[in-house]
Design an enzyme around this catalytic site. Structure first.
Site, PDB file in Angstrom:
ATOM      1  N   VAL A 121       0.821  -1.206   0.000  1.00 21.88           N
ATOM      2  CA  VAL A 121       0.000   0.000   0.000  1.00 21.88           C
ATOM      3  C   VAL A 121       0.862   1.265   0.000  1.00 21.88           C
ATOM      4  O   VAL A 121       1.783   1.392   0.807  1.00 21.88           O
ATOM      5  CB  VAL A 121      -0.965   0.006   1.222  1.00 21.88           C
ATOM      6  CG1 VAL A 121      -1.631   1.373   1.389  1.00 21.88           C
ATOM      7  CG2 VAL A 121      -2.006  -1.094   1.069  1.00 21.88           C
ATOM      8  N   GLU A 122       0.554   2.176  -0.937  1.00 17.73           N
ATOM      9  CA  GLU A 122       1.288   3.453  -0.978  1.00 17.73           C
ATOM     10  C   GLU A 122       0.519   4.580  -0.300  1.00 17.73           C
ATOM     11  O   GLU A 122       1.105   5.549   0.151  1.00 17.73           O
ATOM     12  CB  GLU A 122       1.580   3.848  -2.436  1.00 17.73           C
ATOM     13  CG  GLU A 122       2.615   2.953  -3.084  1.00 17.73           C
ATOM     14  CD  GLU A 122       2.924   3.395  -4.514  1.00 17.73           C
ATOM     15  OE1 GLU A 122       2.786   4.588  -4.840  1.00 17.73           O
ATOM     16  OE2 GLU A 122       3.288   2.501  -5.317  1.00 17.73           O
ATOM     17  N   ALA A 123      -0.817   4.459  -0.305  1.00 18.79           N
ATOM     18  CA  ALA A 123      -1.631   5.545   0.252  1.00 18.79           C
ATOM     19  C   ALA A 123      -2.705   4.980   1.179  1.00 18.79           C
ATOM     20  O   ALA A 123      -3.423   4.041   0.800  1.00 18.79           O
ATOM     21  CB  ALA A 123      -2.286   6.343  -0.868  1.00 18.79           C
ATOM     22  N   LYS A 136      -3.281   0.063  -4.857  1.00 18.72           N
ATOM     23  CA  LYS A 136      -2.202   0.417  -3.917  1.00 18.72           C
ATOM     24  C   LYS A 136      -2.691   1.386  -2.839  1.00 18.72           C
ATOM     25  O   LYS A 136      -1.911   2.070  -2.193  1.00 18.72           O
ATOM     26  CB  LYS A 136      -1.013   1.002  -4.675  1.00 18.72           C
ATOM     27  CG  LYS A 136      -0.336  -0.052  -5.535  1.00 18.72           C
ATOM     28  CD  LYS A 136       0.950   0.448  -6.135  1.00 18.72           C
ATOM     29  CE  LYS A 136       1.668  -0.726  -6.815  1.00 18.72           C
ATOM     30  NZ  LYS A 136       2.848  -0.270  -7.555  1.00 18.72           N
TER      31      LYS A 136
END
Lengths: 304, 304
Positions: A23-25, A244
């Site tokens: 996960v980026e956000a 993501k």
């Protein structure tokens, strides 16, 4: 839309790393996740700091329309959490953006059943709002030979959470929707209840929106969760795919459904309106990917 | 239930006699049929006198719950029409009767969102009502560490038309329904709008009932039209079959549907909320047997 039922996994030291690495956000709901009323939930501050220190992007996606983005940033900062206005996506902002992206004419007015936050966002988007808090003490009386007048140039009625709901506002909004040709009916959200205070739940915007549905016999356009209207703005901001992103919330029918509708990963926290028995209720149709008691559980699960 | 669509016949000198000869009891709605707000509709007084002189039985079946039967009789008499209390079947009376025939325990209380009429009927039926007009000016505030208290002995919430609707009442009723085990949720009726004044329509009980549905995520028991709950009382009173009754009303979705559901003949008048274009709308599913502009049309159609 992926709402097929699959049992949620309890967040644990075994699955937390793979979730966080992918996960980026992180998209956080506020009421019941970050705070309850005016009280921060335990460990929120340290959790958000940890996520920022790992380079994660954070945004706050709230259905509560009583405040504008600016007012939300102020609330975060007053609770000791540093959050920028552009990290906040409130349903008050969403209502104004809905009008903007649909080229709502600037000469038309917008009647508001709801809080100051909606009026402020409308103004920032270049629109003239009517109603809201200033109609909170007005009374509508049934008198012979007397007409309740409304502004014929109102082209949209925006309905959100309104603790000062009254018959005057209901009649005003109803007349606009029923009598002004083409008048839009926009709901910030339809949450049945919310943790407006730390100790209990209160009627949410779903209550005021339903009242207007009852008198107008119309269904609204919903801009808050679970509608994915706000997702376009988030995608523009992040430039990362929704796979993501992880939506973190306390409500199955708004937060988790929003995340699933948009193709995000989903994490339910039990610090708000949903308890474990509701989550495990066999008649429930919406399941998050993961669940945990509160967001700060990540701190010890991820380790030092 | 007979709701199959068949075009309504305009009441004329050709069909009026057969209708009147076959009917022993006329059931009249009030708002939009007898009066609009506090103004009698033209010719009502003479029409009712003519019907009584021909030996027809008359009753008044109203969804407006703001008054009790006693208060309605007073309103009729103040407008120069002689009507007895036992000729009036208001939804306020129906709500109290619903509790009575279902053996609602006398030690339980009833929370009222609505007018004095509901409280008076509850008292006459031997029940303790709370709320109503006395909660009209109360305010519910979101405060930390402070609990909004509600009476745990409330076993039913009755919701009707309430021009003093506020967040306090909505929170009170919501807590009773959500937290008191087995608490009933009773709606006097669900009319979207009504002619509360002579010049325009206003949000009806359907607005307040919908608000409570929105916050409780529950559906109410409806005792007013189109529910046929009140028909048992009418049958007891008249001892005539419903095929010898004619329901006269201005609303398709309450009055006419009620008449059809009960097996009565039905006459729509265009003096209230329904106009000719709504009646003729091809998407409409409810058609009366007959229609006319106002009840006094019978006077000249029937001749001297």
């Amino acid at each position: 839309m992926n709402t097929a039922k699959r049992a949620a996994q309890l967040l644990s030291s075994h699955n937390v790393t793979s979730l966080f690495d992918s996960v980026e956000a992180f998209l956080f709901d506020c009421d019941g996740v970050i705070w309850k009323g005016d009280k921060l939930i335990d460990g929120v501050s340290q959790t958000l700091e940890m996520l920022r220190s790992k380079g994660k992007k954070l945004v706050f996606v709230t259905n509560n329309s009583t405040k504008s983005r600016r007012q939300y940033a102020k609330k975060f900062n007053s609770l000791g959490i540093s959050v920028r206005e552009d990290e906040i996506f409130s349903s008050s902002f969403a209502a104004a953006m809905y009008l903007k992206v649909n080229n709502f004419p600037r000469e038309k007015k917008v009647y508001v059943i709801g809080g100051e936050g909606i009026l402020e966002e409308l103004q920032l988007a270049g629109y003239t709002g009517l109603g809201g808090p200033e109609d909170g003490e007005k009374r509508a009386e049934w008198k012979s030979n007397s007409l309740f007048e409304h502004d014929k140039s109102v082209g949209a009625v925006v309905v959100g959470l309104d603790p000062h709901i009254n018959y005057y506002k209901l009649q005003y909004g109803t007349l606009c929707i029923r009598e002004n040709p083409g008048c839009l009916f926009i709901a910030t959200n339809r949450d049945a209840v919310g943790h407006m205070t730390d100790l209990q739940e209160w009627p949410g915007a779903g209550c005021m929106v339903a009242a207007m549905c009852g008198s107008t016999e119309r269904e609204p356009i919903v801009v808050g969760k679970p509608s994915t209207f706000m997702m376009d703005f988030l995608l523009q901001k992040f430039q990362v795919s929704t796979s993501k992103m992880c939506m973190v919330g306390d409500r199955l029918d708004t937060d988790i459904l929003f995340g699933k509708n948009a193709g995000c990963k989903t994490l339910l926290v039990l610090s708000g309106v949903t308890n474990q028995s509701t989550l495990e209720d066999p008649s429930g149709t919406i399941q998050p990917d993961y669940y945990t008691s509160k967001i700060s559980d990540c701190l010890h699960l991820l380790g030092p």
